[in-house]
Design a protein around this motif. Structure first.
Motif, PDB file in Angstrom:
ATOM      1  N   GLU A 127       0.696  -1.201   0.055  1.00 55.48           N
ATOM      2  CA  GLU A 127       0.192   0.052  -0.027  1.00 55.48           C
ATOM      3  C   GLU A 127       0.846   1.370   0.051  1.00 55.48           C
ATOM      4  OE1 GLU A 127      -2.660  -0.250   3.250  1.00 55.48           O
ATOM      5  OE2 GLU A 127      -3.988  -1.788   2.356  1.00 55.48           O
ATOM      6  N   PRO A 128       1.550   1.679  -0.999  1.00 57.21           N
ATOM      7  CA  PRO A 128       2.350   2.768  -1.121  1.00 57.21           C
ATOM      8  C   PRO A 128       1.704   4.095  -1.218  1.00 57.21           C
ATOM      9  CG  PRO A 128       2.456   1.835  -3.355  1.00 57.21           C
ATOM     10  CD  PRO A 128       1.563   0.717  -2.297  1.00 57.21           C
ATOM     11  N   TYR A 129       2.372   5.037  -0.495  1.00 58.15           N
ATOM     12  CA  TYR A 129       1.638   6.314  -0.871  1.00 58.15           C
ATOM     13  C   TYR A 129       2.754   7.417  -1.308  1.00 58.15           C
ATOM     14  CZ  TYR A 129       3.936   6.265   3.924  1.00 58.15           C
ATOM     15  OH  TYR A 129       4.757   5.851   4.996  1.00 58.15           O
ATOM     16  N   SER A 130       2.445   8.648  -1.882  1.00 60.95           N
ATOM     17  CA  SER A 130       3.379   9.401  -2.524  1.00 60.95           C
ATOM     18  C   SER A 130       4.483   9.636  -1.852  1.00 60.95           C
ATOM     19  CB  SER A 130       2.511  10.516  -2.693  1.00 60.95           C
ATOM     20  OG  SER A 130       2.029  11.282  -1.642  1.00 60.95           O
ATOM     21  N   SER A 131       4.742   9.900  -0.397  1.00 63.56           N
ATOM     22  CA  SER A 131       5.815  10.194   0.165  1.00 63.56           C
ATOM     23  C   SER A 131       6.659   8.999   0.081  1.00 63.56           C
ATOM     24  CB  SER A 131       5.710  10.873   1.561  1.00 63.56           C
ATOM     25  OG  SER A 131       5.014  10.139   2.166  1.00 63.56           O
ATOM     26  N   MET A 132       6.316   7.684  -0.012  1.00 62.90           N
ATOM     27  CA  MET A 132       7.275   6.574  -0.121  1.00 62.90           C
ATOM     28  C   MET A 132       7.650   6.184  -1.525  1.00 62.90           C
ATOM     29  SD  MET A 132       5.232   2.946   1.137  1.00 62.90           S
ATOM     30  CE  MET A 132       6.133   1.428   1.546  1.00 62.90           C
ATOM     31  N   SER A 133       7.575   7.063  -2.513  1.00 65.05           N
ATOM     32  CA  SER A 133       7.974   6.909  -3.659  1.00 65.05           C
ATOM     33  C   SER A 133       9.618   6.442  -3.949  1.00 65.05           C
ATOM     34  CB  SER A 133       7.876   7.853  -4.686  1.00 65.05           C
ATOM     35  OG  SER A 133       6.454   8.391  -4.912  1.00 65.05           O
ATOM     36  N   VAL A 134      10.126   6.820  -2.938  1.00 70.16           N
ATOM     37  CA  VAL A 134      11.695   6.572  -3.215  1.00 70.16           C
ATOM     38  C   VAL A 134      11.731   5.130  -2.616  1.00 70.16           C
ATOM     39  CG1 VAL A 134      13.793   7.026  -1.933  1.00 70.16           C
ATOM     40  CG2 VAL A 134      12.397   8.861  -2.764  1.00 70.16           C
ATOM     41  N   GLY A 135      10.891   4.677  -1.615  1.00 68.75           N
ATOM     42  CA  GLY A 135      10.863   3.322  -1.278  1.00 68.75           C
ATOM     43  C   GLY A 135      11.086   2.158  -2.326  1.00 68.75           C
ATOM     44  N   ILE A 136      10.588   2.595  -3.477  1.00 63.95           N
ATOM     45  CA  ILE A 136      10.297   1.672  -4.618  1.00 63.95           C
ATOM     46  C   ILE A 136      11.981   0.899  -4.627  1.00 63.95           C
ATOM     47  CG2 ILE A 136      10.449   3.150  -6.584  1.00 63.95           C
ATOM     48  CD1 ILE A 136       8.460   1.445  -8.069  1.00 63.95           C
ATOM     49  N   GLU A 137      12.708   1.869  -4.495  1.00 71.39           N
ATOM     50  CA  GLU A 137      13.988   1.273  -4.826  1.00 71.39           C
ATOM     51  C   GLU A 137      14.674   0.241  -3.865  1.00 71.39           C
ATOM     52  OE1 GLU A 137      15.698   2.154  -7.732  1.00 71.39           O
ATOM     53  OE2 GLU A 137      13.989   3.191  -8.013  1.00 71.39           O
ATOM     54  N   SER A 138      14.022   0.116  -2.769  1.00 75.79           N
ATOM     55  CA  SER A 138      14.329  -1.006  -1.728  1.00 75.79           C
ATOM     56  C   SER A 138      13.580  -2.259  -2.161  1.00 75.79           C
ATOM     57  CB  SER A 138      13.878  -0.473  -0.305  1.00 75.79           C
ATOM     58  OG  SER A 138      12.519  -0.547  -0.206  1.00 75.79           O
ATOM     59  N   TYR A 139      12.677  -2.205  -2.870  1.00 75.67           N
ATOM     60  CA  TYR A 139      11.934  -3.555  -3.201  1.00 75.67           C
ATOM     61  C   TYR A 139      12.459  -4.080  -4.740  1.00 75.67           C
ATOM     62  CZ  TYR A 139       8.526  -2.616   0.266  1.00 75.67           C
ATOM     63  OH  TYR A 139       7.898  -2.322   1.442  1.00 75.67           O
ATOM     64  N   ARG A 140      12.905  -3.140  -5.572  1.00 73.21           N
ATOM     65  CA  ARG A 140      13.495  -3.681  -6.756  1.00 73.21           C
ATOM     66  C   ARG A 140      14.587  -4.621  -6.764  1.00 73.21           C
ATOM     67  NH1 ARG A 140      12.909   1.986 -10.319  1.00 73.21           N
ATOM     68  NH2 ARG A 140      10.597   1.824 -10.722  1.00 73.21           N
ATOM     69  N   SER A 194       0.550   3.064 -10.253  1.00 69.51           N
ATOM     70  CA  SER A 194      -0.629   3.063 -10.444  1.00 69.51           C
ATOM     71  C   SER A 194      -1.628   3.064  -8.957  1.00 69.51           C
ATOM     72  CB  SER A 194      -1.213   1.499 -11.143  1.00 69.51           C
ATOM     73  OG  SER A 194      -2.630   1.674 -11.206  1.00 69.51           O
ATOM     74  N   TRP A 195      -1.176   2.340  -8.100  1.00 70.41           N
ATOM     75  CA  TRP A 195      -1.458   2.471  -6.541  1.00 70.41           C
ATOM     76  C   TRP A 195      -1.594   3.771  -6.223  1.00 70.41           C
ATOM     77  CZ3 TRP A 195      -3.785  -1.254  -3.636  1.00 70.41           C
ATOM     78  CH2 TRP A 195      -4.030  -0.674  -2.331  1.00 70.41           C
ATOM     79  N   ILE A 196      -0.341   4.412  -6.309  1.00 70.19           N
ATOM     80  CA  ILE A 196      -0.323   5.855  -5.763  1.00 70.19           C
ATOM     81  C   ILE A 196      -1.241   6.726  -6.568  1.00 70.19           C
ATOM     82  CG2 ILE A 196       1.345   8.048  -5.789  1.00 70.19           C
ATOM     83  CD1 ILE A 196       3.521   5.876  -5.108  1.00 70.19           C
ATOM     84  N   GLU A 197      -1.511   6.709  -7.926  1.00 68.41           N
ATOM     85  CA  GLU A 197      -2.308   7.430  -8.628  1.00 68.41           C
ATOM     86  C   GLU A 197      -3.876   7.319  -8.199  1.00 68.41           C
ATOM     87  OE1 GLU A 197      -1.759   7.288 -12.712  1.00 68.41           O
ATOM     88  OE2 GLU A 197       0.387   7.768 -12.648  1.00 68.41           O
ATOM     89  N   ASN A 198      -4.118   6.065  -7.894  1.00 69.68           N
ATOM     90  CA  ASN A 198      -5.660   5.441  -7.573  1.00 69.68           C
ATOM     91  C   ASN A 198      -5.946   5.731  -5.999  1.00 69.68           C
ATOM     92  OD1 ASN A 198      -6.303   4.882 -10.331  1.00 69.68           O
ATOM     93  ND2 ASN A 198      -5.347   3.053 -10.004  1.00 69.68           N
ATOM     94  N   HIS A 199      -4.857   6.100  -5.335  1.00 69.03           N
ATOM     95  CA  HIS A 199      -5.028   6.175  -3.782  1.00 69.03           C
ATOM     96  C   HIS A 199      -4.375   7.613  -3.408  1.00 69.03           C
ATOM     97  CE1 HIS A 199      -5.709   1.968  -4.579  1.00 69.03           C
ATOM     98  NE2 HIS A 199      -6.698   1.762  -3.453  1.00 69.03           N
ATOM     99  N   PRO A 200      -4.921   8.616  -3.692  1.00 68.05           N
ATOM    100  CA  PRO A 200      -4.097   9.685  -3.189  1.00 68.05           C
ATOM    101  C   PRO A 200      -4.299  10.104  -1.878  1.00 68.05           C
ATOM    102  CG  PRO A 200      -6.283  10.228  -4.360  1.00 68.05           C
ATOM    103  CD  PRO A 200      -6.188   8.995  -4.416  1.00 68.05           C
ATOM    104  N   TYR A 201      -3.292  10.835  -1.568  1.00 64.70           N
ATOM    105  CA  TYR A 201      -3.564  11.393  -0.120  1.00 64.70           C
ATOM    106  C   TYR A 201      -4.150  12.267   0.258  1.00 64.70           C
ATOM    107  CZ  TYR A 201      -1.656  13.921   3.957  1.00 64.70           C
ATOM    108  OH  TYR A 201      -1.445  14.596   5.179  1.00 64.70           O
ATOM    109  N   SER A 202      -5.006  12.141   1.184  1.00 65.26           N
ATOM    110  CA  SER A 202      -6.026  13.208   1.466  1.00 65.26           C
ATOM    111  C   SER A 202      -5.908  13.266   3.202  1.00 65.26           C
ATOM    112  CB  SER A 202      -7.464  12.853   1.092  1.00 65.26           C
ATOM    113  OG  SER A 202      -8.129  11.883   1.705  1.00 65.26           O
TER     114      SER A 202
END
Length: 183
Positions: A32-45, A87-95
């Motif tokens: 369940e990633p969120y926008s400020s977690m975008s850098v975190g993708i590098e730890s999963y790759r 796609s998850w980040i775009e479809n689950h925006p921060y509010s």
């Protein structure tokens, strides 16, 4: 390579691709990633890369021709994972929704966020140098038409409830506090 071997080779490639799509979509939904977690993708790759290389090496020892599929799959998985992540980040925006309330001449604010599901209670001070004091922070969980606010302090779990613009279980006033939504 014979025609029948080519069909098997392509069939296995398509099967691997379908499994990748299902696994990557499921994995991202768990994270369940969120926008400020975008850098975190590098730890999963790197995990994706290492798993595919290991499977490719094992396959190379068993059937060399099929190991190519896993080495190519390393790049494809990387792209599929990135697609589902974005796609998850775009479809689950921060509010965030803000509510104000008062206790004993103190102005307080409750912030309830979605994606990530967090909350914070802050005291609004008159001093402009220190205008916000954190009272507590934690996670929130939606249950029906109410929200459970959870926090941890010295190893103990605590809960408050937010229902119909009313905060129930706040330590300083546990019976319930009427909230005013900030526009």
């Amino acid at each position: 390579m014979k025609k029948s071997e080519t069909k098997i080779f392509v069939g296995i490639g398509v099967l691997i691709l379908l499994i990748d799509i299902l696994l990557m979509k499921y994995w991202v939904s768990i994270i369940e990633p969120y926008s400020s977690m975008s850098v975190g993708i590098e730890s999963y790759r790197p995990r994706i890369f290492i798993v595919n290389i290991l499977i490719g090496m094992i396959t190379f020892l068993i059937k060399k021709r099929f190991s190519i599929l896993f080495f190519v799959n390393t790049i494809i998985c990387y792209l599929i994972f990135s697609f589902f992540w974005n796609s998850w980040i775009e479809n689950h925006p921060y509010s965030q929704t803000n509510y104000h309330f008062k206790i004993e001449n103190r102005n307080l604010r409750l912030d309830i966020s979605e994606n990530p599901n967090t909350y914070g209670i802050y005291e609004l001070n008159q001093n402009p140098n220190d205008s916000l004091k954190i009272i507590e922070m934690g996670m929130n969980e939606k249950k029906g038409d109410s929200i459970i606010l959870k926090w941890w302090k010295q190893g103990e779990n605590f809960e408050m409830y937010f229902y119909k613009n009313k905060l129930i279980g706040f330590p300083e006033n546990p019976k319930g506090i009427e909230m005013k939504k900030q526009e």
